[in-house]
Each structure stands twice: as structure tokens, then as C-alpha cells.
Design an enzyme around this catalytic site. Structure first.
Site, PDB file in Angstrom:
ATOM      1  N   ASP A 487    -104.612 123.974  -2.826  1.00  0.00           N
ATOM      2  CA  ASP A 487    -104.189 123.613  -4.174  1.00  0.00           C
ATOM      3  C   ASP A 487    -103.691 124.803  -4.979  1.00  0.00           C
ATOM      4  O   ASP A 487    -103.041 124.633  -6.005  1.00  0.00           O
ATOM      5  CB  ASP A 487    -105.384 123.023  -4.948  1.00  0.00           C
ATOM      6  CG  ASP A 487    -105.532 121.529  -4.744  1.00  0.00           C
ATOM      7  OD1 ASP A 487    -104.536 120.879  -4.398  1.00  0.00           O
ATOM      8  OD2 ASP A 487    -106.648 121.022  -4.935  1.00  0.00           O
ATOM      9  N   CYS A 488    -104.067 125.976  -4.559  1.00  0.00           N
ATOM     10  CA  CYS A 488    -103.779 127.165  -5.367  1.00  0.00           C
ATOM     11  C   CYS A 488    -102.583 127.969  -4.874  1.00  0.00           C
ATOM     12  O   CYS A 488    -102.251 128.994  -5.457  1.00  0.00           O
ATOM     13  CB  CYS A 488    -105.011 128.045  -5.433  1.00  0.00           C
ATOM     14  SG  CYS A 488    -106.378 127.177  -6.188  1.00  0.00           S
TER      15      CYS A 488
END
Ligand code: GLC
Ligand code: GLC
Length: 815
Positions: A487-488
Site C-alpha cells: 500500500d505504501c
């Protein structure tokens, strides 16, 4: 250092001192009503949605830790001394403190000043209520007069609003007290049809429902005025903070024991029967009273508890292993399976680290959670698949999250996480391999929950694959979108304003940044869909998807290889991420694990090379790190990954979810010793002896373990709700022990340590009990199978004829 021990016989972890490094929690409930409970009775319960239907108030990130819970106070009325038998909130120096976290229940016992106390907390199956089953015994030599006070603090339903909207909330609290039962009915007067209740089995000396009256001005939970004085105020809450407190008095002769029960529950009335009579504002209680009456009877409580235990025995008996390694047995047979059930139920909503207000059910999270859960209750996995698919968009893409109460996709985090759809295919394939139920493919499922848009589930899967094929970048690799599994890794975000959410900000069009991880995942996905098509007799489709997988393989080998390992991505400028050319973040774990699992580089030695690079550069004694070197500064073109201090979270911690991919990849390479070694490094039970370093619960996986660059190397965070649970279950059972459901039957392909002389597995599969005994006869991973005494060709046990309920399999391993 340990803070307790495993009691495998009882399937419990026993905590022997209350002040563990962090609250060590457990979950109650299994379907609609859930509770979190810490080893000192902290936590809360909710109905279906941890944000919107919260019964108890809990103060996250408070001091002291773990504030808010199921509080009990015992008062010796002869001396005026009082204490909490579960330690919090009074924190007296209890003797013989024991917390036993078990399967769906928690027992806390202790002794203090001659009084022995034991409380069992559980939720009867199918009910929306918690039982607190309390036993008190006087071990002193004289008769003692006691008071027992209970106290819970009610949340005003929406936990987010409850913690922020004080100008309104201090005005709306309402309760009723009838026959000693406390009813919390805030907002019932208007649109809610539900209320909470708190009942006690014993006659009351008094009660309180107004927090200020119970605690007294400026007092904390550790010294409530009412308990200090031994007298309840019979307060009725009007606004402010409604609580529920009962007061019971009794005297105990030496050796005498008393048993009491408290019920904390949730009830919904029919809309047209909310009140006792039209015009009345009094809760109609005729339905709820039946439930209350039933569960205040001890024989009903005993029966409900026994049935809970029996259910868990049946569920866990579906998969049982006996290996030479105790910690493997413990995790596979008990705790890892249990955690898979919890992650299936909760997704990432409510834990000690997830506040229950932040996130809905994650699309990719829920799809992956299924992988470790599907064998436990396949029917519920089926339902979940349909719910997930119904939130899918016509483009094949997915909302990143959906709300459990409405089952609709939510736009809070939006979509365009380009890996999301792939996980649905993996989940459906796991379901079919487990159950053989191809009929799920014909289920008519809408897109974005829009009536009229229904199509067979099979088409949803086709659109998942097509979604990726419609979004290829300059090298022919999948475009990453907002982010992929990581997600990052925000390659289109370019956020330079403080506070801007990395998850939803996109400043670039996103036509350049590509993900090698999605490419590897795509190969897995397309191969699975080919398998599904083949099993459904759709030969042309199968060929098409095999071809799609093959051509992606070629693309990855041409553009996704860095020399000694797989590249991670290309960024918005077309520059490589996860390459030796990078200053930091030269090698990432995800593409190594996923690509090798997908079989990339097996023929030409590149797979082995990639895994050797993982060992050399990423492996530590506490697990395998996400990437190296960690990012020491913020990179605008990489996003949130570089926002974390080195060694934490996505910036080079041991992000445990990814470790099983490495175990699986090592198994694919046939390297059992390495696969198992990685398994042991993050196995929480195997880390029990270093609990002062690990700090989180030794019975469940955590999302991260701080990496080598962190000051707290080895410290776990975000326990419980993590895809680590499902993936470790898959890695150990399917890849290492090698018991793999396939479309045509159970396949046996162990890749275990050379030193293992054998192991056994009992597994339910498609209604048949398989008793599998593996014996090592030589080196390597070759297998020779005897099924019910008959030698068979290959490694897939043919499906048993209808009447057969038990199959014995002898496996000779090695040559
Ligand atoms: C969290 C998310 C998961 C994501 C992972 C890596 O665990 O729930 O969806 O894949 O972080 O960023
Ligand atoms: C943060 C976390 C990541 C998680 C995401 C979910 O970015 O670092 O692990 O998946 O939030 O919203």
C-alpha cells in the site's frame, strides 16, 4: 523471557502475570457479535460493525494502556478494602493471577486477601451477548461480608462520533433500569431500533448508570467513589456518560463459593414494536427478556460454553498435524487456524492496533484471509466470495474496501489498487480446490451492487484478469495504479503537502509506473483461472489464460530481472525500483517470493539466484525484511514507503505477510531446510522465549517485526489482524508439509527439512477424512504414495468414491 505458557491440551495460552509488555488480547464471538478482550479484561464488544454498532467505550492510546473494559470490583465490607479480580483497573498485587485465552473465550483467575476469583467471558454461539460467568470462593478462615460491583461504560454506538462529537453527545445519553437490568437506549427514541442491556443473576443492592455518580468527581476507574464507599447511588444517566454498574452483596463462610453471571448484550426490536405502547417512550422488552432469562440460568450457561468448545474442537479437528516440531504443531493445530478464523471475521477492523473506526473490510485482505480459512467453514467462505465479487466494478477493478454492515464498496479509499482483482481469482480457486464446488462459478453476482448488472461469477473472474491486461505499461508490465500489495509504494502520488493521505492522493496520470509484483501475481492468477476453466470443461478459455500467463512470464524475464534478483517496479520516470542501480531500496522481497511461486526463472537458475539474494540481503534472525537498504529519507517519487523511519512498517521491517511467500518459493525450489528455517523465524510460538523483545502475543502472528535498521529490532507490532495468518497457514500446510488441495484431489508434495524422519496429517477434504503418514526413506522430495494399501502413480490422491469416508495414505519421501 516468557510471560506465560502454552497449554496445548486445553488449546489455551496461559498468561501468568498481568503486566505483559502490551495488552495480550483474544476475541470472543464468531458470527455477528464480537468482543475483544485483553488479559486484564479490557476491550469492548460490537454488533457486526466495530464502528457503527459499538457497545462499549474503549480509549485507544490512553494511559494507562488498555483503558475501558469489563470491570469488576470486589469489596471486603468488613475492612473496606477493594480490588479488581482481573487486575485492571485497580492493579492490586494479585496472587495466583492466570489469564487463559482459549478458543472464543477467556478466563481470568486470581486470589487476593483470601478470596479466589475466576471469571469466564464468552459469547454463546448464535447470540448477541457476552456472558461473564463469575465464581468467588472464600479461602479465609472467617466469614467475610463482600460487595461485588460491575461497571461498563457505554459507547454511544458510532465509535467515531462517540470520540469526537461532544457538543451533541453529552446531551443524548439515555437509559432505563427495570427489574435490575440496565438498558442503554441512546438514540432509541428516534431512528435506532436497537439497545444494549446489562443484566446480573443476583438481586441488587443498588445500581448506577451515570459515570460521574459512579466514579465521583475527578476519580479514575481505579478508585470509584461508589466502590470506595460501598454504596451505589442508583443514578440515572441524562446525557453525559452512561455506564452500567450493578451492586451485589453476599457473605461467604470459610470455604464457601458463590457463582454469579452478568450478561452484556445487544438487541434489535421490530420497527413497529419498539415501544411498550404507541406514544410510550419505554422500550418494548418482551423479546429480550426471554433471552436474558435464559442466559441467567447456570445450566444454560454451562450448555452454551460446552457447545462453544465442542464447535471449536470440530473445526480444528479438520486439520491436524503431528510433526517433529512442537511449535509447528501448536500453530497449525490451534493458534494459526484460530487466527485465520479471526482475520476472516474481522478483516482489519478491530484489534489493539486497529481502532474499529478506520477501515472497512479490505478487498485484497479479505480475499487473502480466505486462503487460510476456506477449509474451516467452506460455506462461509463461499458467502464472502459472493459479497466481495458483488462490490467489484464493471471494469473488473475493485473498491479497496467495503462496509460489513451494508456490504457495499466504500469510496473512502477509492479504487485503482491494481493488484486487488487478482486476489479474488486466487480466493475462488482455493475455494473450488477445497470443495470441488464448481457451481459457484454460475452464481449470478452484480457489479458494484447494482441490480440488473448480474453476471456469472466466472465472468467476474475473467474481468479480473482482463483488468490487468487492459492496464499494461511501457514495458508490457502491469501498471501499478495507486499501489499494489504494498500500500505504501505510491509511485503516482508525488505528495508534498503534510497531511495529504498517501492512500488517496494521485498527482500523476499513472501511465508509466509498472509493478513486477503484480506481474508475478498475474501469472499466478492467470494460471489459476486456466485451471478453473479446464475444470469447467472450457478448453479454449484455459488455453487463452495459459497463454496470457506465458506471455507475462516472458515480459518479466525480459524487463523485470535486475541481474541477481527480480526488480520491484518502474517508477513514473521509467526508472527501476528495487534495483542495484538504486541508492536505497535495491532489493525487495515481494517480487522474489511471488515470481518464484509463479514458477518464474525455474528453468534457467534465476529463481534460485533470486532466493539466494534474499537470503544474503534480506534475511535476519527475526525474519526476512521487506527491502534493503531501508530508505533514510523521503522520496517524492516513492511515497509513503519512505515516510516511515527505517526498519518500521513498509520501510524495511520484517513485514510478516511477505515471509510465507519466501517460504513457498523455497519450497518450489525444493529447499525444505531453508523454507522451514524461514517459517521458524517468524513463528510466534517459536519466539515465545524472547517475549521481552517480541512484546506482542506469542500465540498469534503480527503484521510487522521491526527490521535490522530499527532501534527496536525484533519487536512485533499490529498483532492479530494481518494476512500473515492465512499465508503462513498456506506456506506450512501446502508448501512445506505439502498437502495441497487441487482441482482433481489432494496432492502430496512435502518439502520438509532433511532431518525430519516423517510426519502425519489428518485432514478433512471434500467430506472424507484423510489419514496421511509420511516417512522419509531417503534424500530429496520425491514421493511414492500408497492409498489404502495400493500404490498409485503420481502425487495426487484420486478422489474417493462416494461411500468412502476415510482414506489412509502412506507416503515414502525421498530416494
Ligand atoms: C496492510 C494492508 C494490506 C497491505 C499491507 C502492505 O497489511 O491491510 O492490504 O497489503 O498492509 O502494505
Ligand atoms: C498505511 C500502512 C499500511 C496499510 C495502510 C492501510 O499505509 O502503512 O500498512 O496497509 O495504511 O490504509
Amino acid at each position: 523471557m516468557k510471560f506465560g505458557y502454552f497449554d496445548d491440551e486445553k488449546r489455551e495460552y496461559v498468561i501468568t502475570r498481568p503486566d505483559v509488555p502490551l495488552p495480550w488480547i483474544n476475541y470472543l464471538g464468531s458470527k455477528d457479535f464480537f468482543g475483544l478482550i485483553s488479559n486484564t479484561a479490557g476491550g469492548y464488544c460490537f454488533y457486526r460493525d466495530a464502528r457503527l454498532r459499538r457497545l462499549l467505550r474503549y480509549r485507544y492510546n490512553n494511559v494507562p494502556y488498555d483503558t475501558g473494559g469489563r470491570y469488576l470490583y470486589i469489596r471486603n465490607n468488613d475492612t473496606g478494602q477493594f480490588w479488581s479480580p482481573t487486575w485492571q483497573p485497580t492493579k492490586n498485587a494479585l496472587e495466583d493471577y492466570r489469564c487463559r485465552h482459549g478458543m472464543g473465550y477467556t478466563t481470568i483467575q486470581s486470589s487476593y486477601k483470601g478470596l479466589e476469583a475466576a471469571v469466564i467471558y464468552f459469547i454463546p454461539q448464535g447470540e448477541s451477548l457476552e456472558v461473564w460467568d463469575v465464581r468467588l470462593k472464600n479461602n479465609a478462615e472467617n466469614c467475610v461480608n463482600y460487595s461485588l460491583f460491575s461497571c461498563v461504560e457505554f459507547a454511544l454506538w458510532d465509535a467515531q462520533d462517540d470520540a469526537t462529537n461532544f457538543q451533541r453527545n453529552f446531551n443524548i445519553g439515555e437509559v432505563e433500569v427495570e427489574d435490575g437490568v440496565i438498558y442503554h437506549k441512546t438514540e432509541y427514541r428516534e431512528r435506532r431500533d436497537h439497545f444494549a442491556y446489562f443484566a446480573c443473576s443476583a438481586p441488587l443492592m443498588g445500581f448506577d448508570t451515570q459515570r460521574a455518580a459512579f466514579l465521583g468527581p475527578y476519580s479514575g476507574w481505579d478508585s470509584p467513589a461508589v466502590v470506595k464507599q460501598g454504596v451505589s447511588q442508583d443514578s440515572i444517566a441524562h446525557g453525559w456518560a452512561p455506564v452500567g454498574s450493578h451492586h451485589v452483596q453476599f457473605s461467604l463462610q470459610p470455604g464457601e463459593e458463590v457463582r454469579l453471571a452478568f450478561l452484556l448484550g445487544y438487541h434489535e426490536n421490530p420497527q413497529d414494536e419498539k415501544f411498550t405502547a404507541p406514544g410510550s417512550q419505554v422500550i418494548q422488552k418482551k423479546y429480550v427478556k426471554k433471552t436474558i432469562k435464559k442466559y441467567l440460568k447456570f445450566d444454560e450457561i454451562d450448555a452454551a460454553f460446552a457447545s462453544l468448545q465442542e464447535t471449536w474442537s470440530t473445526l480444528l479437528d479438520k486439520f491436524h498435524v503431528n510433526t517433529p516440531d512442537e511449535e509447528t504443531n501448536r500453530m497449525v493445530n490451534i493458534w494459526n487456524a484460530y487466527q485465520c478464523m479471526v482475520t476472516f471475521n474481522m478483516s482489519r477492523s478491530a484489534s489493539y492496533f486497529e481502532s474499529g473506526v478506520g477501515r472497512g473490510m479490505g478487498f485484497r485482505d479479505s480475499a487473502q484471509d480466505l486462503l487460510g480459512f476456506v477449509h474451516i467453514i467452506p460455506e462461509r467462505a463461499r458467502e464472502r466470495i459472493i459479497d466481495l465479487a458483488a462490490t467489484q466494478m464493471e471494469s473488473g477493478g475493485a473498491y479497496h474496501q467495503y462496509q460489513p454492515l451494508t456490504k457495499r464498496g466504500n469510496n473512502a479509499v477509492g479504487s485503482n489498487f491494481n493488484d486487488d482483482p487478482a486476489w479474488l481469482v486466487l480466493a475462488v480457486s482455493a475455494y473450488i480446490k477445497e470443495t470441488g464446488d464448481l457451481s459457484i462459478l454460475d452464481e449470478q453476482v452484480p457489479y458494484d451492487n447494482t441490480p440488473g448488472s448480474e453476471q456469472p461469477l466466472y465472468e467476474h473472474l475473467q474481468r479480473c484478469v482482463q483488468y490487468t491486461l487492459d492496464r499494461l505499461g511501457p514495458h508490457g508490465l502491469p501498471l501499478i495504479g495507486r499501489a499494489d500489495w504494498n500500500d505504501c509504494l505510491n509511485l503516482n502520488c508525488f505528495s508534498d503537502a503534510p497531511g495529504q493521505p498517501f492512500q488517496t492522493t494521485t498527482n500523476k496520470e499513472g501511465k508509466t509506473a509498472e509493478s513486477v509484483m503484480i506481474a508475478g501475481l498475474f501469472v499466478l492468477e492467470a494460471d489459476e483461472l486456466a485451471g478453473i476453466a479446464e475444470a469447467s470443461g472450457l478448453a479454449d478459455d484455459a488455453a487463452h489464460y495459459k497463454q496470457a500467463a506465458q506471455s507475462m512470464r516472458e515480459t518479466v524475464m525480459a524487463h523485470g530481472w535486475d541481474g541477481d534478483w527480480f526488480l520491484r517496479a518502474y517508477d513514473d520516470s521509467g526508472d527501476p525500483v528495487g534495483s542495484h542501480e538504486c541508492k536505497e531500496g535495491q532489493i525487495y522481497i515481494e517480487p522474489q517470493g511471488i515470481c518464484v511461486m509463479a514458477g518464474l526463472g525455474l528453468e534457467d537458475g534465476r529463481a534460485e539466484k533470486a532466493m539466494d539474494s534474499v537470503e544474503e540481503r534480506l534475511a535476519t534472525k527475526h525474519g526476512v525484511m521487506l527491502h534493503q537498504p531501508a530508505y533514510t529519507q523521503y522520496y517524492l517519487n516513492l511515497g509513503e514507503i519512505s515516510s516511515y523511519p527505517p526498519g518500521y512498517k513498509e520501510n524495511a521491517s520484517v513485514f510478516c505477510h511477505t515471509n510465507p511467500w519466501v517460504m513457498a518459493a523455497e519450497a518450489v525450489l525444493g529447499r525444505g531446510d531453508k523454507a522451514f528455517d524461514y517459517y521458524k523465524r517468524i513463528n510466534p510460538a517459536a519466539r515465545e522465549a524472547i517475549s521481552e523483545v517480541h512484546r506482542a502475543e506469542p500465540y498469534v502472528y503480527a503484521q510487522t517485526i521491526a527490521g535490522r535498521d530499527a532501534a527496536t529490532f525484533g519487536e512485533a507490532k499490529n498483532s492479530w489482524l494481518t494476512g500473515t495468518a492465512a499465508w503462513n497457514f498456506v506456506a506450512i500446510t501446502q508448501y512445506i508439509l505439502g498437502v495441497q488441495p487441487s482441482f482433481s484431489g489432494l496432492k502430496i508434495a512435502p518439502v520438509v527439512p532433511e532431518s525430519w524422519e516423517g510426519f502425519s496429517v489428518q485432514r478433512m477434504y471434500r467430506g472424507v477424512r484423510y489419514d496421511i503418514r509420511v516417512k522419509r526413506v531417503g534424500k530429496g522430495n520425491a514421493v511414492q504414495l500408497k492409498v489404502d494399501g495400493e500404490e498409485i502413480e503420481g502425487s495426487v490422491i484420486p478422489l474417493a468414491p462416494k461411500a468412502v469416508r476415510k482414506v489412509t495414505v502412506e507416503v515414502k519421501l525421498g530416494k
